[in-house]
Design an enzyme around this catalytic site. Structure first.
Site, PDB file in Angstrom:
ATOM      1  N   HIS A 127      57.749  54.642 -92.245  1.00 25.77           N
ATOM      2  CA  HIS A 127      58.007  53.276 -92.715  1.00 25.77           C
ATOM      3  C   HIS A 127      58.402  52.453 -91.499  1.00 25.77           C
ATOM      4  CE1 HIS A 127      59.136  50.032 -95.464  1.00 25.77           C
ATOM      5  NE2 HIS A 127      60.030  49.765 -94.509  1.00 25.77           N
ATOM      6  N   CYS A 128      57.613  51.429 -91.185  1.00 24.05           N
ATOM      7  CA  CYS A 128      57.867  50.622 -89.990  1.00 24.05           C
ATOM      8  C   CYS A 128      58.691  49.392 -90.367  1.00 24.05           C
ATOM      9  CB  CYS A 128      56.550  50.206 -89.344  1.00 24.05           C
ATOM     10  SG  CYS A 128      56.802  49.157 -87.905  1.00 24.05           S
ATOM     11  N   VAL A 129      59.893  49.295 -89.791  1.00 23.46           N
ATOM     12  CA  VAL A 129      60.753  48.140 -90.116  1.00 23.46           C
ATOM     13  C   VAL A 129      60.216  46.852 -89.494  1.00 23.46           C
ATOM     14  CG1 VAL A 129      62.884  49.441 -90.476  1.00 23.46           C
ATOM     15  CG2 VAL A 129      62.307  48.674 -88.174  1.00 23.46           C
TER      16      VAL A 129
END
Ligand SMILES: [Zn+2]
Ligand SMILES: [Zn+2]
Length: 286
Positions: free
Chosen positions: A123-125
């Protein structure tokens, strides 16, 4: 295409990312472009970071808004057919109790987005979205253009400062006897910082960024070339190698039995990233 569904999503890093990128480009355009045009730099060369920015923004938007591969009741059966279960990291009979779905091989439940994602990477912030089977290609090009834009900005800024030093004799000082002497590097950097503080700070920032992004890009390319996801690499502790049966005495039985069964050669692995299987199912277990 729409903003993917998901609970508890936080846009803070995405906003910070856009803000920082905007600041760096404003500073570059304001400070460097003006001076460089006076020094007769080629405009094509100076505008290369802007061209890369335009491409980068397209792929940033695609990474943010493309469904990474949300598993639903409708596509569950189809996605279960895409990858082979290895019975080590991805056993066949596993359920996601939150989504009430069977877990296809290589999938994972993202606790931020509250959904199961097909070929989950991470999950890329920064893009506030999961990176999975259907947007990994956009993310890779986004990362590539971001690194290239930081690197070209660093190169243009360095060339500008070097030319400026040579033209303005900042690298020389006159001693007590009236002779010109070379100044040492530290003193030269101090001099440049006092004369052009914002430009030197910008150069330091984009240099650090280029190295960090370059490292991350190399890692992402390595994973793509070897058909691994970040999730699998972390869980396998980097122990995946299809050519290396596990060393005797490996403490974990799981790792001892594990090998990468999904890699089928460089081009096949890259094709999997850039031409992924879709919800309509155009790929079967190999
Ligand atoms: Zn789930
Ligand atoms: Zn997510």
């Amino acid at each position: 295409m729409a903003w993917p569904e998901g609970a508890h999503r936080n846009n803070a890093f995405l906003v910070l990312h856009v803000f920082l990128q905007g600041m760096v480009y404003t500073e570059y355009t304001w400070e460097i472009l003006g001076y460089c045009q006076e020094l007769d730099f080629s405009l094509c060369y100076l505008l290369l970071p802007h061209l890369l920015l335009a491409v980068n923004l397209v792929f940033f938007t695609l990474s943010c808004l493309t469904d990474p591969g949300t598993i639903t009741k409708a596509n569950e059966a189809l996605l279960l057919q895409v990858y082979e279960f290895d019975e080590v990291m991805f056993p066949e009979k596993r359920w996601c109790s939150t989504c009430d779905l069977r877990k296809p091989a290589r999938s994972k439940h993202c606790s931020v987005c509250n959904r199961c994602v097909h070929r989950f990477d991470h999950h890329c912030v920064w893009v506030n979205n999961c990176i999975g089977a259907w947007n990994a290609r956009y993310f890779l090009i986004y990362l590539l253009t971001l690194t290239a834009s930081a690197a070209t900005m660093a190169i243009v800024t360095t060339v500008f400062l070097v030319r400026l030093v040579v033209m303005s004799d900042l690298d020389l000082y006159v001693d007590d006897l009236g002779h010109s002497q070379d100044v040492d590097t530290i003193f030269l950097i101090q001099r440049l910082f006092l004369t052009f503080p914002r430009i030197v700070f910008l150069l330091g920032f984009v240099l650090v960024l280029s190295f960090l992004l370059g490292g991350f890009l190399c890692f992402a390319l390595f994973l793509a070339a070897t058909n691994q996801t970040t999730n699998e690499w972390c869980r396998g502790d980097g122990a995946w190698c299809q050519h290396c049966p596990q060393a005797a005495g490996t403490p974990s039985a799981e790792l001892r039995a594990y090998r990468n069964i999904h890699s089928h050669g460089l081009w096949s692995n890259l094709r999997e990233i850039f031409l992924p299987s879709t919800a309509h199912g155009d790929r079967k277990k190999k």
